[in-house]
Design an enzyme around this catalytic site. Structure first.
Site, mmCIF file in Angstrom:
data_model
loop_
_atom_site.group_PDB
_atom_site.id
_atom_site.type_symbol
_atom_site.label_atom_id
_atom_site.label_comp_id
_atom_site.label_asym_id
_atom_site.label_seq_id
_atom_site.Cartn_x
_atom_site.Cartn_y
_atom_site.Cartn_z
ATOM 1 N N LEU A 183 12.521 29.841 -3.168
ATOM 2 C CA LEU A 183 11.355 30.882 -3.398
ATOM 3 C C LEU A 183 11.424 31.918 -2.238
ATOM 4 C CD1 LEU A 183 8.399 31.534 -4.527
ATOM 5 C CD2 LEU A 183 7.494 30.058 -2.787
ATOM 6 N N THR A 184 11.599 31.339 -1.114
ATOM 7 C CA THR A 184 11.624 32.052 0.506
ATOM 8 C C THR A 184 12.497 33.174 0.325
ATOM 9 O OG1 THR A 184 10.912 30.325 1.448
ATOM 10 C CG2 THR A 184 11.812 31.987 2.899
ATOM 11 N N PHE B 157 -5.383 37.026 4.296
ATOM 12 C CA PHE B 157 -3.817 36.967 4.621
ATOM 13 C C PHE B 157 -3.671 38.250 5.177
ATOM 14 C CE2 PHE B 157 -4.996 33.493 1.708
ATOM 15 C CZ PHE B 157 -4.230 32.607 2.119
ATOM 16 N N PHE C 71 15.315 24.670 -4.369
ATOM 17 C CA PHE C 71 14.024 25.430 -4.814
ATOM 18 C C PHE C 71 14.003 26.910 -4.181
ATOM 19 C CE2 PHE C 71 9.484 26.813 -3.907
ATOM 20 C CZ PHE C 71 8.889 26.275 -5.150
ATOM 21 N N GLU D 182 6.707 25.141 3.928
ATOM 22 C CA GLU D 182 5.791 24.766 2.888
ATOM 23 C C GLU D 182 4.452 25.592 3.496
ATOM 24 O OE1 GLU D 182 6.063 22.650 0.246
ATOM 25 O OE2 GLU D 182 8.274 22.062 0.765
ATOM 26 N N LEU E 38 4.486 23.708 -4.644
ATOM 27 C CA LEU E 38 4.401 23.503 -3.177
ATOM 28 C C LEU E 38 3.317 22.749 -2.869
ATOM 29 C CD1 LEU E 38 5.022 27.387 -1.996
ATOM 30 C CD2 LEU E 38 6.503 25.382 -1.572
ATOM 31 N N ARG F 19 3.785 19.693 -0.204
ATOM 32 C CA ARG F 19 2.669 19.776 0.863
ATOM 33 C C ARG F 19 1.923 18.492 0.945
ATOM 34 N NH1 ARG F 19 0.826 25.774 -0.280
ATOM 35 N NH2 ARG F 19 2.446 26.839 0.812
HETATM 36 C C1 LIG Z 1 14.490 24.039 7.632
HETATM 37 C C2 LIG Z 1 13.757 24.899 6.814
HETATM 38 C C3 LIG Z 1 13.838 24.553 5.221
HETATM 39 C C4 LIG Z 1 13.243 25.375 4.314
HETATM 40 N N1 LIG Z 1 13.456 25.023 2.927
HETATM 41 C C5 LIG Z 1 13.024 26.066 2.017
HETATM 42 C C6 LIG Z 1 13.230 25.637 0.591
HETATM 43 O O1 LIG Z 1 13.564 24.668 0.379
HETATM 44 N N2 LIG Z 1 12.805 26.627 -0.280
HETATM 45 C C7 LIG Z 1 12.048 27.798 0.203
HETATM 46 O O2 LIG Z 1 11.513 28.523 -0.746
HETATM 47 N N3 LIG Z 1 11.941 28.063 1.425
HETATM 48 C C8 LIG Z 1 12.390 27.209 2.199
HETATM 49 N N4 LIG Z 1 11.915 27.359 3.768
HETATM 50 C C9 LIG Z 1 11.200 28.716 4.120
HETATM 51 C C10 LIG Z 1 9.989 28.296 4.628
HETATM 52 O O3 LIG Z 1 8.798 27.834 3.628
HETATM 53 C C11 LIG Z 1 9.320 29.678 5.615
HETATM 54 O O4 LIG Z 1 10.361 29.698 6.559
HETATM 55 C C12 LIG Z 1 8.056 29.718 5.619
HETATM 56 O O5 LIG Z 1 7.400 29.700 4.491
HETATM 57 C C13 LIG Z 1 7.855 30.954 6.764
HETATM 58 O O6 LIG Z 1 8.137 32.054 6.142
HETATM 59 P P1 LIG Z 1 9.290 32.960 6.981
HETATM 60 O O7 LIG Z 1 10.257 32.044 7.709
HETATM 61 O O8 LIG Z 1 9.581 34.092 6.367
HETATM 62 O O9 LIG Z 1 8.037 33.364 8.144
HETATM 63 P P2 LIG Z 1 7.169 34.616 8.443
HETATM 64 O O10 LIG Z 1 6.610 34.714 6.762
HETATM 65 O O11 LIG Z 1 7.717 35.914 8.598
HETATM 66 O O12 LIG Z 1 6.160 34.225 9.404
HETATM 67 C C14 LIG Z 1 6.517 34.613 10.603
HETATM 68 C C15 LIG Z 1 4.929 34.380 11.449
HETATM 69 O O13 LIG Z 1 4.077 35.455 11.144
HETATM 70 C C16 LIG Z 1 2.772 34.211 10.658
HETATM 71 N N5 LIG Z 1 2.051 35.118 9.667
HETATM 72 C C17 LIG Z 1 2.609 35.283 8.327
HETATM 73 N N6 LIG Z 1 1.280 35.838 7.614
HETATM 74 C C18 LIG Z 1 0.544 36.019 8.599
HETATM 75 C C19 LIG Z 1 -0.876 36.571 8.458
HETATM 76 N N7 LIG Z 1 -1.527 36.973 7.441
HETATM 77 N N8 LIG Z 1 -1.596 36.530 9.843
HETATM 78 C C20 LIG Z 1 -1.226 36.091 10.865
HETATM 79 N N9 LIG Z 1 0.058 35.508 11.016
HETATM 80 C C21 LIG Z 1 0.757 35.576 9.798
HETATM 81 C C22 LIG Z 1 3.410 33.086 10.478
HETATM 82 O O14 LIG Z 1 2.400 32.029 10.565
HETATM 83 C C23 LIG Z 1 4.496 32.777 11.381
HETATM 84 O O15 LIG Z 1 4.135 32.282 12.465
HETATM 85 C C24 LIG Z 1 12.479 26.441 4.621
HETATM 86 C C25 LIG Z 1 12.584 26.672 6.014
HETATM 87 C C26 LIG Z 1 12.944 26.030 6.973
HETATM 88 C C27 LIG Z 1 13.085 26.256 8.660
#
Ligand SMILES: Cc1cc2nc3c(=O)[nH]c(=O)nc-3n(C[C@H](O)[C@H](O)[C@H](O)COP(=O)(O)OP(=O)(O)OC[C@H]3O[C@@H](n4cnc5c(N)ncnc54)[C@H](O)[C@@H]3O)c2cc1C
Length: 398
Positions: free
Chosen positions: A146-147, A398, A144, A378, A254, A258
């Protein structure tokens, strides 16, 4: 006349720390059967190999046929070779798998909630017939996408695009941190189009579609994680999920996943607590087993409190889901609370094991490291807190 004899301490527990509220007794016979079948498989086939898989950074792909046999892929879907189980059964599957390792639960979450669910919910009849039976049999692995590298918490800003090309589409962009990303046969890819966000089924082998495994992870080491790259990938019209329009579609997937996490992390916490309890009963320090000290009992009681309330929360969400009465904000509460509960318990259990707790020969460090991913993916804790904040104020901050 008062007696000077003190009561003899008993070593026979009167309550089960792993199911303090006796919630398993409230399961239906069918739910119990599903739970027992998956639990047996985890005990027999997962636990003997999982620490080696974690150390080696290897996903135990050889388990897929048995998992498929148990009906865990797309377990809540009706027809197309799926088991048609209820939401609580799906939760129990997640719990038992994650008692083994979060990697297995992650695989089942992605396959079921993030790949089969969108095909089932937003796909054409032809897409359902083509993919769902083979995914239920574990013959086709899904992922999937998305990220993206620029920020998973805010998927609306994604840079991946799909533009019209005659009847079909041209897909360009990249995805990051994708579970099963480098082993999947089929990727569900979310992209911006002139009509808003849409979902596309992209088969491995499509020209311009490549993937890379993300290595050097210290978490979810028994899970495959990849990056996906789309360089002007030409897709036929029928690659688009016809009913998936807008960001609500991936968010609905999601929500399914979740919900499963709310249950899954309970299994990880149970595994850690079971190990720590046994250790506390055996480890003699200062002339008595650890479990005979008040400080350790306070810590164990705190873990039991957190675990029991998380179990109650998961069961309530499950019963609401079965009545189609569950909201995304309530799932956020469950995901946030239960991941935090499991991470806190895993860390405290790790500490109770002392130096031995840093070895993968014990389960706590492996679960603790895995849960660092589970608490992040998630939706991070902050994102779920803001979701609840929005629900109770009506204001998106957000
Ligand atoms: C092992 C693993 C498997 C994964 N599998 C998938 C998958 O199968 N498919 C997929 O699509 N994604 C997947 N992901 C991605 C995952 O969903 C993202 O890592 C997650 O949503 C966070 O996004 P980011 O890493 O870009 O962090 P960021 O979005 O950059 O966030 C960084 C920090 O900022 C904080 N933050 C964000 N917005 C705000 C705000 N408005 N106010 C205050 N703080 C905030 C967050 O809480 C976090 O602490 C996976 C991640 C991992 C580690």
């Amino acid at each position: 006349m008062s007696s000077l004899t003190t009561p003899t301490p008993t070593a026979t527990p009167s309550e089960n720390a792993l199911d303090f509220l006796r919630l398993d007794a409230e399961l239906t016979e069918d739910e119990q059967l599903v739970c027992d079948a998956v639990a047996r498989m985890v005990d027999k086939r997962v636990l003997p190999i999982i620490s080696e898989c974690f150390e080696a950074g290897r996903f135990p792909r050889e388990l897929l046929p048995e998992l498929a046999e148990l009906g865990v892929f797309g377990s809540t879907l009706q027809g197309y070779g799926c088991a048609g189980l209820n939401a609580v059964s799906y939760g129990l599957i997640c719990r038992e798998l994650e008692r083994g390792d979060s990697a297995l639960r992650s695989f089942v979450s992605v396959q079921s909630s993030l790949c089969m669910y969108p095909i089932y919910t937003y796909g054409s009849e032809q897409q359902k017939q083509q993919w769902l039976p083979r995914m239920a049999r574990g013959e086709i692995i899904g992922c999937f996408g998305l990220t993206e590298p620029q920020g998973g918490s805010d998927p609306a800003t994604m840079g991946t695009t799909a533009r019209r090309n005659g009847d079909g589409w041209v897909l360009s962009g990249s995805k990051m941190w994708i579970t099963n990303g480098h082993i999947a046969d089929l990727a569900i890819v979310w992209a911006q189009t002139p009509d808003g966000m849409r979902g596309f089924l992209v088969e491995r082998g499509a020209r311009g579609f490549t993937s890379e495994e993300i290595k050097h992870k210290f978490s979810l080491r028994a899970s495959n994680t990849g990056a996906l790259f789309f360089d002007q990938v030409r897709l036929p019209a029928e690659a688009a999920l016809p009913a998936a329009n807008g960001i609500k579609a991936p968010l609905s997937c999601l929500s399914q996943a979740r919900y499963g996490i709310c249950w899954g992390v309970i299994g990880a916490a149970q595994a850690c607590l079971a190990e720590a309890l046994a250790h506390a009963g055996e480890r003699v320090l200062f002339g008595r087993p650890l479990s005979h000290t008040q400080a350790v009992q306070l810590r164990l009681a705190e873990m039991v409190r957190q675990l029991a309330t998380a179990q109650l929360l998961a069961l309530q969400l499950g019963r609401q889901k079965q009545r189609d009465a569950l909201s995304a904000a309530r799932i956020s509460l469950g995901k946030w609370n239960n991941c935090r509960m499991a991470l806190d318990i895993a860390r405290d259990c790790r500490d109770l094991l002392g130096g031995a707790g840093i070895s993968v020969e014990h389960v706590a460090i492996r679960h603790m490291l895995n849960l660092e991913s589970v608490v992040t993916y998630e939706g991070t804790e902050t994102i779920h807190q803001l979701t609840i904040g929005r629900a109770v104020t009506g204001i998106a901050a957000f």
